[in-house]
Design an enzyme around this catalytic site. Sequence first.
Site, PDB file in Angstrom:
ATOM      1  N   LYS A  77      47.385  -7.013  36.269  1.00 34.17           N
ATOM      2  CA  LYS A  77      47.397  -6.735  37.703  1.00 34.17           C
ATOM      3  C   LYS A  77      47.495  -8.039  38.479  1.00 34.17           C
ATOM      4  O   LYS A  77      47.120  -9.105  37.990  1.00 34.17           O
ATOM      5  CB  LYS A  77      46.096  -6.028  38.107  1.00 34.17           C
TER       6      LYS A  77
ATOM      7  N   ARG B  62      43.651   6.755  30.559  1.00 34.27           N
ATOM      8  CA  ARG B  62      44.038   7.995  29.872  1.00 34.27           C
ATOM      9  C   ARG B  62      43.924   7.851  28.358  1.00 34.27           C
ATOM     10  O   ARG B  62      43.737   8.839  27.654  1.00 34.27           O
ATOM     11  CB  ARG B  62      45.464   8.393  30.292  1.00 34.27           C
TER      12      ARG B  62
ATOM     13  N   GLU C   1      45.409   2.474  30.873  1.00 32.96           N
ATOM     14  CA  GLU C   1      44.438   2.447  29.783  1.00 32.96           C
ATOM     15  C   GLU C   1      43.425   3.574  29.861  1.00 32.96           C
ATOM     16  O   GLU C   1      42.884   3.998  28.849  1.00 32.96           O
ATOM     17  CB  GLU C   1      43.724   1.091  29.750  1.00 32.96           C
TER      18      GLU C   1
HETATM   19  N1  BES Z   1      42.254   1.935  37.222  1.00 30.14           N
HETATM   20  C1  BES Z   1      43.631   2.067  37.547  1.00 30.14           C
HETATM   21  C2  BES Z   1      43.895   3.096  38.634  1.00 30.14           C
HETATM   22  C3  BES Z   1      43.483   2.735  40.015  1.00 30.14           C
HETATM   23  C4  BES Z   1      44.106   1.686  40.675  1.00 30.14           C
HETATM   24  C5  BES Z   1      42.572   3.511  40.664  1.00 30.14           C
HETATM   25  C6  BES Z   1      43.754   1.413  41.967  1.00 30.14           C
HETATM   26  C7  BES Z   1      42.217   3.240  41.931  1.00 30.14           C
HETATM   27  C8  BES Z   1      42.814   2.179  42.595  1.00 30.14           C
HETATM   28  C9  BES Z   1      44.399   2.544  36.322  1.00 30.14           C
HETATM   29  O1  BES Z   1      43.947   2.102  35.100  1.00 30.14           O
HETATM   30  C10 BES Z   1      45.793   2.024  36.499  1.00 30.14           C
HETATM   31  O2  BES Z   1      45.958   0.844  36.483  1.00 30.14           O
HETATM   32  N2  BES Z   1      46.741   2.936  36.651  1.00 30.14           N
HETATM   33  C11 BES Z   1      48.094   2.590  36.853  1.00 30.14           C
HETATM   34  C12 BES Z   1      48.915   3.486  35.964  1.00 30.14           C
HETATM   35  C13 BES Z   1      50.346   3.049  35.808  1.00 30.14           C
HETATM   36  C14 BES Z   1      50.418   1.755  35.032  1.00 30.14           C
HETATM   37  C15 BES Z   1      51.102   4.153  35.079  1.00 30.14           C
HETATM   38  C16 BES Z   1      48.438   2.819  38.312  1.00 30.14           C
HETATM   39  O3  BES Z   1      47.928   3.757  38.919  1.00 30.14           O
HETATM   40  O4  BES Z   1      49.200   2.025  38.852  1.00 30.14           O
HETATM   41 ZN    ZN Z   2      41.971   1.629  35.004  1.00 28.20          ZN
HETATM   42 MN    MN Z   3      44.733   0.202  34.565  1.00 28.20          MN
END
Ligand code: BES
Ligand code: ZN
Ligand code: MN
Length: 476
Positions: free
Chosen positions: A248, A322, A320
């Site tokens: 990120k 899921r 991650e």
């Molecule tokens: N923990 C994050 C989701 C998240 C991000 C929740 C910001 C609340 C605020 C999760 O692990 C994630 O990074 N999801 C990605 C999935 C994508 C890579 C398919 C996302 O939502 O961008």
């Molecule tokens: Zn996450």
């Molecule tokens: Mn993530």
Amino acid sequence: MTRSPATCRPADVPDGETVVPVHAVRPEGLDAIRAGLTEVQSAFAEANGFAAEPGQIVMLPGETGKVAGVLLGCGPADADHDREIRMGHLASRLTGGHYRLASAPSDWTDRLAAIGWGLGTYRFTRYLKETPDVPVLVLDGDLDARAVRDAVEATALGRDLINTPAGDMGPEALHAAAQDLADAHGATLSAVIGTELLDRNYPMIHAVGRAAHEDPRLVELEWGDPDHPRLAVVGKGITFDTGGVNMKGASGARLMKKDMGGAAHALALSAMIMAARLPIRLHCLLAIAENAVSANAYRPGDILPSRAGLSVEIDNTDAEGRLVLGDALAKATESDPVLMIDFATLTGAARVALGPQLPPFFTNRPHLHDPVSRHCLGERDPVWPMPLWQPYHSMLRSPIADMKNSGGSFAGAVTAALFLEKFADDRPWMHFDVYGWNPTVRPGHPKGADIYAVRGLFAWLASGGLNTPMEQPDTR
Ligand code: BES
Ligand code: ZN
Ligand code: MN
């Protein structure tokens, strides 16, 4: 963390302490309230422009000039979504003192007003030298004070866990918090930790967490009479989400201490169920890992086996949650639960769809959408149903594995839920994609960590929700 209670019984008010009456007022009820005040107070309210607008607060003077009453504006009924939770707005503005709800809009219930008050008194004090006094609401004799306190304390527990930074809330600390809760209620806790995850067949939890300083783990809490209907409550416990090798950026990582929010929700719901001694056999599973980067981190393109037997190609190491949930859900199915409920800060896409206040939820038993939504709304804890739109499963197709873990940019919350569904083995299952965070202060919802859907789900479960026939025909 122990905190002083935000509510008490009349008998608990210290001798000589005054209990200040609070009048929660809508514009349509303003004249009646003012008629009950002294002339000076009524003039004071008018001089301060009190028109019962939402959030207006006027402290009324008594003869000596001390506060003798409080007016809390609630706005017109038809435009009011906060309802009783607005009491939290007042509570958040007060330090110390004893209060009672002397009059309230006719559509309010005292129980929810007291809960709203308690939710508004929350402050995260762990790192503060001085902690402000909590204002106390004195409850009427016929109010179920236990129910109020349980809801407020469960929410505070969940908020504390989320607010605590990852440096102090890693896998071991989150595990310890689950142990504390189990000890408090006589529940049994067990855990599968580190490489043992491989021996015991949790390959996805291990892969996500193996690069971190503290070992990943599956923590299981069991409580209640085995003869009662079995409920599995599953939580995503990523204690920090760097995104892994698909790392990120600065803004994406900033709040990721909250990525164990699903586990915090699962513990909060478990706390309420155990405190109320609901006739449920509870199985709470926390999939705990830190999604870190190191030489042994899992990679994009890796293919992971899973407990359910499906192979998963890693399209993105940032998807991650899921993965760890997939193994935990598969474990939950093995005890033959009547229902599985999971909570996860799973996708940014859920927030794009519905914003931070309204968690979307998915279920493979769509006839549960309606009763669950109604109970949540009734507790002023709203959620919104979303579809498990099966055609989108094609977005998770991999040419070389049974599935991949990310479905691209369309319908991200839906494809994440469709991924999880594969691990629920067609058993009754609900999934809540919670944000776990409140970006701006609202009544009863301080800025920072927040718990959603738990009070509403508890109300549904307490009303006998698990006795709903789970095998309704699927009409999707
Ligand atoms: N923990 C994050 C989701 C998240 C991000 C929740 C910001 C609340 C605020 C999760 O692990 C994630 O990074 N999801 C990605 C999935 C994508 C890579 C398919 C996302 O939502 O961008
Ligand atoms: Zn996450
Ligand atoms: Mn993530």
